[in-house]
Design a protein around this motif. Structure first.
Motif, mmCIF file in Angstrom:
data_model
loop_
_atom_site.group_PDB
_atom_site.id
_atom_site.type_symbol
_atom_site.label_atom_id
_atom_site.label_comp_id
_atom_site.label_asym_id
_atom_site.label_seq_id
_atom_site.Cartn_x
_atom_site.Cartn_y
_atom_site.Cartn_z
ATOM 1 N N UNK A 399 45.914 25.852 81.322
ATOM 2 C CA UNK A 399 47.201 26.092 80.965
ATOM 3 C C UNK A 399 47.445 26.162 79.316
ATOM 4 N N UNK A 400 46.683 25.382 78.681
ATOM 5 C CA UNK A 400 46.754 25.438 77.445
ATOM 6 C C UNK A 400 46.183 26.787 76.939
ATOM 7 N N UNK A 401 44.987 27.058 77.400
ATOM 8 C CA UNK A 401 44.621 28.386 77.102
ATOM 9 C C UNK A 401 45.192 29.489 77.532
ATOM 10 N N UNK A 402 45.841 29.595 78.728
ATOM 11 C CA UNK A 402 46.332 30.657 79.073
ATOM 12 C C UNK A 402 47.887 30.998 78.329
ATOM 13 N N UNK A 406 45.522 37.170 75.889
ATOM 14 C CA UNK A 406 44.090 37.881 75.881
ATOM 15 C C UNK A 406 43.220 37.312 75.105
ATOM 16 N N UNK A 407 43.455 36.045 74.458
ATOM 17 C CA UNK A 407 42.573 35.602 73.322
ATOM 18 C C UNK A 407 41.688 34.422 73.956
ATOM 19 N N UNK A 408 41.426 34.433 75.291
ATOM 20 C CA UNK A 408 40.589 33.419 75.900
ATOM 21 C C UNK A 408 39.199 33.641 75.594
ATOM 22 N N UNK A 409 38.385 32.427 75.339
ATOM 23 C CA UNK A 409 37.042 32.603 75.244
ATOM 24 C C UNK A 409 36.157 33.301 76.647
ATOM 25 N N UNK A 441 49.168 20.196 70.401
ATOM 26 C CA UNK A 441 49.984 20.129 69.444
ATOM 27 C C UNK A 441 50.591 18.571 69.235
ATOM 28 N N UNK A 442 50.745 17.790 70.495
ATOM 29 C CA UNK A 442 51.345 16.630 70.406
ATOM 30 C C UNK A 442 50.183 15.567 70.123
ATOM 31 N N UNK A 443 48.684 15.662 70.680
ATOM 32 C CA UNK A 443 47.806 14.854 70.439
ATOM 33 C C UNK A 443 46.520 15.603 70.309
ATOM 34 N N UNK A 444 45.709 15.515 69.195
ATOM 35 C CA UNK A 444 44.632 16.680 69.273
ATOM 36 C C UNK A 444 43.515 15.738 70.219
ATOM 37 N N UNK A 445 43.568 14.931 70.806
ATOM 38 C CA UNK A 445 42.715 14.218 71.648
ATOM 39 C C UNK A 445 43.117 14.693 73.195
ATOM 40 N N UNK A 446 44.211 15.269 73.492
ATOM 41 C CA UNK A 446 44.556 15.858 74.655
ATOM 42 C C UNK A 446 43.984 17.060 74.815
ATOM 43 N N UNK A 447 43.865 17.580 76.196
ATOM 44 C CA UNK A 447 42.975 18.837 76.484
ATOM 45 C C UNK A 447 43.764 19.918 75.555
ATOM 46 N N UNK A 448 42.889 20.814 74.999
ATOM 47 C CA UNK A 448 43.158 21.982 74.252
ATOM 48 C C UNK A 448 42.932 23.496 74.712
#
Length: 604
Positions: A399-402, A406-409, A441-448
């Motif tokens: 979801x974060x990537x979506x 169009x910039x997904x790896x 954005x909330x916590x850099x250790x969360x899924x990005x």
């Protein structure tokens, strides 16, 4: 005293401080111990004779330039990667930008040896300044990586010449009583130059052109030193060796008090005559003769071995790449990486000072052993931290990537159901095209998000108040990596940073000291080049953790080498060192009780 213009072909770093201090106060084959009173006497006498201070600090600018250039590239490289996409994509280009200066220094040191003997110390410094200036201008105006590398070669040539000529000039133009302390100013300026380079890097992070200013600033002190050296005389020792006796004596009368000058002139005359009687210049000595002489051969094993291990335990990966290492530990911002790298540079400068007070109290061998034990532990900590950083990096959220359309790896997209196992490290190792990690954005250790790596996507990520990672991943262990780097420098600098140069100044017979020291120093530069050219490639091929583990294993080998092959030379006359090497075999012991007292008596 045999001229030692070939003896100082490189530096680490920074190791000239004590090496040249002891070399300078070597009289009659005995190394006199320095203490705090020597430094008080230095500044007292120098204050009464400002001409001496002018000589020392004008020549010492070469040390400042040397330190600045070896340190500035570590921070500038972060912004060079941003400006030139080819550099960011190709690790070998990054390594080339760093290591071509080292390659130039190897050539510069060889040219500097010839120039010092033939043209004089002052002329060699002027040539080094010219090379510094030209190289700085070329780098600051480079339109592409190729031109930048050409500029690095020019600067490297200047570094090689300055690394041996500036301290040599200071030593030969200083009163004997304060020579060691004055020469040490060159060492302070080298480490100070590195610290200054990190401050300059930090100051220009917001300026247009960033890295161009960082690299171009070196042209200013080079130009200042060039003008100052035009107003100063040649080294009196060099003049005397060239039979320009009247000029040499006129300079000595400006340097020494009236009651000391006649003695110094007489001592200089005797020294030059003794050198001629012993067989002339070291340039006539061939390698075959060196290896056939038992004492010289054993001395070379210890001296060259120490210089090689000094580099292969990884010091210049820290000095050249410390901001990059900080980013690999999980600190994304260039400014943060530069600010935190100030710690390593400051500790390195502090270690140079600490070594002065420890070297004649603990001895060379003991200091090496303690230093290497600390280095092994520090590298073990770094290896463990980077392993934990790699194995616990944040996951990739679909979801974060979506959110970024169009910039997904592409590699992440094509992984299909397998993408559920992707984490930040998997994303950063993707290629064709390269990918980056946009932290939550909330916590850099969360899924990005795993996205294509380019300036547009980076700005898009920053626009949502997120951190953008391309070198390392967010980690809760990043601060432990900084502690490991700090411990590494704390242990390395006073021991392995300085002692190899001291041992090389003491372990060879007088006639062979110049050429043997040159061989050892050249081995240091070549080892430096190998490490600088391979570090980033190793981190990409086997990972940062395994790279530091390899350095740790090499440090253990170095420790065994020191225990087995390096003798204690503290306080011994040159004749005693020769006798010791004549009968020496491998000795696997740390030290024996009462060693210091015996050596003090032998040097009395």
């Amino acid at each position: 005293m045999l001229t030692w213009c070939h003896c100082i072909c490189s530096l680490e770093d920074l190791s000239f401080l004590v090496f040249l201090q002891l070399q300078a106060v070597m009289e009659g084959g005995t190394v006199h111990q320095a203490d705090a009173s020597a430094f008080r006497e230095c500044f007292s006498l120098a204050w009464r004779n400002p001409y001496v201070l002018r000589l020392a600090f004008s020549a010492g600018i070469g040390g400042l330039l040397f330190g600045y250039d070896t340190g500035v590239i570590s921070g500038a490289l972060l912004y060079i990667r941003d400006d030139f996409s080819s550099v960011d994509r190709k690790t070998w280009l990054q390594e080339s930008i760093v290591s071509t200066a080292v390659a130039g220094a190897i050539i510069g040191a060889a040219i500097g040896g010839w120039a010092n003997d033939r043209l004089g110390r002052r002329t060699a410094i002027l040539v080094a300044d010219f090379l510094f200036f030209v190289g700085s201008v070329i780098m600051a105006s480079a339109p592409n990586p190729g031109v930048l590398i050409v500029g690095r070669v020019f600067v490297g040539l200047g570094v090689g010449m300055a690394s041996m000529t500036s301290p040599l000039y200071i030593s030969e133009a200083s009163p004997a009583g304060i020579r060691g302390a004055l020469v040490s100013t060159n060492g302070f300026l080298i480490t100070g130059g590195q610290f200054l380079s990190y401050l300059i890097n930090l100051a220009f992070t917001k300026a247009p052109g960033t890295w161009r200013w960082m690299l171009g600033v070196a042209a200013i002190p080079a130009m200042v030193q060039f003008v100052l050296m035009l107003l100063l005389p040649e080294s009196p020792r060099w003049l005397y060796r060239k039979r320009r006796v009247e000029e040499a004596e006129a300079i000595l009368r400006k340097i020494y008090p009236t009651n000391e000058v006649e003695y110094e002139i007489r001592a200089l005359k005797e020294s030059v005559e003794a050198e001629i009687e012993e067989g002339g210049s070291s340039e006539k000595i061939n390698i075959g003769k060196l290896l056939k002489t038992k004492t010289v051969r054993r001395g070379l094993v210890a001296g060259v071995g120490l210089q090689v291990f000094q580099q292969f335990v990884g010091i210049n990966t820290v000095m050249y790449y410390s901001p990059t290492i900080v980013q690999l530990a999980g600190f994304a911002s260039n400014q943060t990486a530069l600010a935190l790298s100030l710690v390593t540079s400051g500790l390195n400068a502090l270690g140079s000072i600490v070594s002065i007070y420890l070297i004649d109290r603990t001895g060379r061998r003991r200091l090496l052993i303690v230093s290497l034990c600390g280095v092994v532990l520090s590298l073990g900590l770094l290896s463990t931290v980077f392993h934990k950083t790699t194995s616990s990096s944040p996951a990739i959220g679909r979801q974060e990537t979506a959110r970024f359309g169009g910039y997904t790896c592409p590699a992440y997209d094509s992984a299909g159901s397998g993408s559920s196992s992707w984490d930040c490290m998997k994303c950063l190792t993707a290629s064709s095209p390269d990918c980056g990690f946009c932290a939550a954005s909330a916590d850099k250790l969360n899924p990005g998000a795993c996205l294509i790596s380019n300036s547009t996507v980076r700005d898009l990520c920053h626009g949502e108040s997120r951190l953008w990672y391309t070198r390392g991943c967010p980690s809760r262990y990043g601060w432990l990596a900084l502690i490991g780097l700090a411990l590494y420098i704390i242990f390395f600098s006073p021991g392995m940073g300085t002692v190899p140069w001291i041992v090389n100044s003491e372990i060879y017979p007088l006639r062979f000291r110049g050429v043997c020291g040159g061989i050892a120093a050249t081995a240091n530069w070549i080892s430096n080049l190998i490490v600088a050219q391979s570090f980033l490639s190793l981190t990409e091929a086997i990972g940062t953790s395994w790279t530091f583990l390899i350095f740790g294993v090499i440090s253990v080998v170095a420790l065994v080498f020191v225990i087995a092959c390096v003798p204690e030379t503290k306080g011994l006359p040159i004749e005693e060192v020769e006798k010791m090497l004549e009968h020496r075999a491998l000795r696997f012991r740390l030290w024996k009780k009462g060693n210091d007292d015996e050596r003090k008596n032998s040097s009395a």
